[in-house]
Every structure is written in C-alpha cells, then in structure tokens.
Design a protein around this motif. Sequence first.
Motif, short mmCIF file in Angstrom:
data_model
loop_
_atom_site.label_atom_id
_atom_site.label_comp_id
_atom_site.label_asym_id
_atom_site.label_seq_id
_atom_site.Cartn_x
_atom_site.Cartn_y
_atom_site.Cartn_z
N THR A 132 0.81 -1.21 0.00
CA THR A 132 0.00 0.00 0.00
C THR A 132 0.85 1.27 0.00
OG1 THR A 132 -0.18 -0.14 2.42
CG2 THR A 132 -1.96 -1.12 1.10
N ALA A 133 1.95 1.26 0.75
CA ALA A 133 2.77 2.48 0.83
C ALA A 133 3.38 2.81 -0.53
CB ALA A 133 3.87 2.30 1.87
N ARG A 134 3.95 1.82 -1.19
CA ARG A 134 4.58 2.06 -2.49
C ARG A 134 3.55 2.43 -3.54
NH1 ARG A 134 8.81 -2.32 -4.54
NH2 ARG A 134 9.80 -1.47 -2.65
N PHE A 135 2.42 1.70 -3.54
CA PHE A 135 1.39 2.00 -4.54
C PHE A 135 0.80 3.38 -4.33
CE2 PHE A 135 -3.16 2.11 -5.58
CZ PHE A 135 -3.08 1.95 -6.96
N ARG A 136 0.53 3.73 -3.06
CA ARG A 136 -0.05 5.04 -2.79
C ARG A 136 0.91 6.16 -3.20
NH1 ARG A 136 -1.98 4.07 1.93
NH2 ARG A 136 -4.21 4.07 1.48
N ALA A 137 2.19 5.99 -2.96
CA ALA A 137 3.17 7.01 -3.34
C ALA A 137 3.21 7.17 -4.86
CB ALA A 137 4.55 6.64 -2.81
N ALA A 138 3.23 6.05 -5.60
CA ALA A 138 3.26 6.13 -7.05
C ALA A 138 1.99 6.76 -7.60
CB ALA A 138 3.45 4.73 -7.64
N ALA A 139 0.84 6.41 -7.02
CA ALA A 139 -0.42 6.97 -7.49
C ALA A 139 -0.51 8.47 -7.19
CB ALA A 139 -1.60 6.23 -6.85
N PHE A 140 0.02 8.88 -6.03
CA PHE A 140 0.05 10.31 -5.71
C PHE A 140 0.89 11.08 -6.73
CE2 PHE A 140 -1.24 9.96 -1.05
CZ PHE A 140 -2.36 10.76 -1.22
N VAL A 141 2.04 10.53 -7.10
CA VAL A 141 2.90 11.21 -8.08
C VAL A 141 2.18 11.32 -9.42
CG1 VAL A 141 5.03 11.04 -9.39
CG2 VAL A 141 5.04 10.55 -6.94
N LEU A 142 1.59 10.23 -9.88
CA LEU A 142 0.89 10.24 -11.16
C LEU A 142 -0.28 11.20 -11.15
CD1 LEU A 142 0.49 9.12 -13.99
CD2 LEU A 142 -0.78 7.20 -12.98
N THR A 143 -1.06 11.19 -10.07
CA THR A 143 -2.21 12.09 -9.97
C THR A 143 -1.75 13.54 -9.92
OG1 THR A 143 -3.39 10.38 -8.77
CG2 THR A 143 -4.31 12.59 -8.68
N SER A 144 -0.70 13.82 -9.17
CA SER A 144 -0.18 15.18 -9.09
C SER A 144 0.31 15.67 -10.44
CB SER A 144 0.96 15.26 -8.07
OG SER A 144 0.51 14.92 -6.78
N LEU A 145 0.92 14.78 -11.21
CA LEU A 145 1.40 15.16 -12.54
C LEU A 145 0.23 15.57 -13.43
CD1 LEU A 145 3.70 15.37 -14.58
CD2 LEU A 145 3.36 12.96 -15.11
#
Length: 342
Positions: free
Chosen positions: A238-251
């Motif tokens: 969850t931690a790794r997936f959430r971080a990656a999804a946050f970056v993609l969404t922020s982009l």
Amino acid sequence: MRLRTAAVLLVLAAALVASAVAGLALGAVRIAPERVFDIVVGGLSGERRPGAFAAIIWDVRLPRVLLGAVVGAGLAVAGTVLQALVRNELADPFLLGASSGASAGAVLVIVFGTGALAFGMGLPLAAFAGSMAALVAVYAMARRGGTMTTGRLTLAGVAVQYVLSALTSLVLVLSAHPDQIRSVLFWTLGGLGGARWDELALPAGALLLGTGLLIALARPLDLLLAGEEGARTLGLDTARFRAAAFVLTSLVIGVLVAYSGAIGFVGLMVPHAARMVVGAGHRALLPVAALGGAVFLVLADLVARTAAAPAEIPVGVVTALVGGPFFLWMLRRSTRTEGITG
C-alpha cells in the motif's frame, strides 16, 4: 454491469457532443447549430471556409471547448483516484490543496521565473511540483497519529489552502507589472479563455496517458477500498502504490492547472455522481467519471460565458457556486456519526 456501464458511457458521449455543439453555437455571437456543423465538418475535411463565424468557431470556441473537456475529465479522474487513495469521499484536487498548490507553483514561475517560461515547460513543471507538495503536506497532517478521518482531512486541506492563498496574495502584492497581476488572478479563479490550439497537446496527452495508467491500476485501487490491512492481506504494497499513485495524480493535476488555473469541485461532485450510477469498481468508474467531468466543465464554461454576457464569469466561480452547497451537504452527511476533529 458491463452493459449498464456501456449504456452510461454512450449517454455521456452523446451529452458531451451536445454540450460541445452548444458551446460552439452560443456566446456573444450566436451561430445556428447547423451552421456550426457545416463549419466544423468543412474544416475537418480540409476545406475551412472563410468568414467571421468560421474564425469564431475555429480560433476561439473550439479550442476552449476542447480544453474544457480535457480539464474536466482530468480533474474528475484525479478526484476519483484521490478518494480511493485516502478512502474519503470528500477528497478532491481542490479541497486537498493540489489545485491550489499547482496554481501557486505556476504563479511563482510567472512572476519570478520568466527565464523558465522560455523553455516551454516551466509552468507545467512548477505546477506539478506545487501540486505534489500540497498533497504530501495534507496527507502527512491528516495521517498524524496513525488514523485519518473526514474531519482531519478536511481541516488539513483547508489549512494548506490558506497557506497557499496567502502565498499567492503575497506574490500578487510584490508584483507591480499589470500583466503579471492579471495572470495571477487567472490562476486564482480559473478560466479557459486563454485556450489555444498550440497548447492543447500537453494537457490532452497528460489526460490520456494518466487515465490509461490509472485504469490499468483499477484493481489495486479497488483493493484500497477494503482498507489498509485488507489490501495488505491481499498482497498490495500500500505504501509504495499510494506514493506512485500520488505522483501520477499530481502530474495530471499540475499539467491541467498550468493551462486552466485552479478550478474547484469538479473532482468532488463528478466521481460521487458516477459512483451512484456504476458502483465503486474503478475499471468502470474512471471512464464514466472522465466523460462526466468533461460534460460538466464544458457546460459550466458555457454558463460562465453567457450568464453575464458580454462580461465573462471565471469558470471556477461557476463550479464553486454549484460545488460549495454540494460539499456542505456531503460534509454534514459524513459527520453525523463522527465529530469534526474525528
């Protein structure tokens, strides 16, 4: 459910075409729908006709309608994903400070980083950095203590928005150039009036790439709905997936806000409405939210252009007038069983 989702997508696609035709036909100069059709079809076939109506449609209204559809779809998709990542239906790019952070980053580049603008990517990069910083700050404050509630998330988002608003106001005070002041106000209120053909490629590309990747991540997003422990039990980091999804969404948010300014509440209302129609499964929810967001923002921009004609209302004001009461209703409903501080 697949047939129902397909039917909903067809209805939304038809609504998007109808709203686009209305956006092209209505305004300070009204053009008959059949004339709009002839001009658009003629232009697509390589036979663009001369005249004032053709210039209005091709040079002014069509880029604006397309940008509205792209931004509306992107904000709705981003809101849908953020609601899954934080497991809160009140999450929204604007309410969580992502749009405000992107706007603040863009404003700083406009006023102090004119050299970066010469490379063409200064605004999107600054907007992405501001969006990511705001999301990380809100998430960190809301998660403090190990739990995250509706009240804590809302208060963290409001606090970050106040800080970013103060930063933008400070930049506005320090800027003495009239053009810069107008640009800062544009980023604060949001608007589609500056849409141009040569600036559509980047936001459209960000929308298509980001939405495609997020649809591919539909299953992990669904797993998050089971809760942190449940998702881990099912094999999700969850931690790794959430971080990656946050970056993609922020982009995605950063690129869109770089061309439209901060437009609020699209990512709050549209995912909620889409979820009521097709359920919480993200493989169906994300495309439905994208089309719904496109329709909503195209219509909101049409209201912004025509409600006080010949004057124009910033589209962010229109979405706030609709979204503010909706947010208060959702906040009241979500806090009936918990205090505002969680």
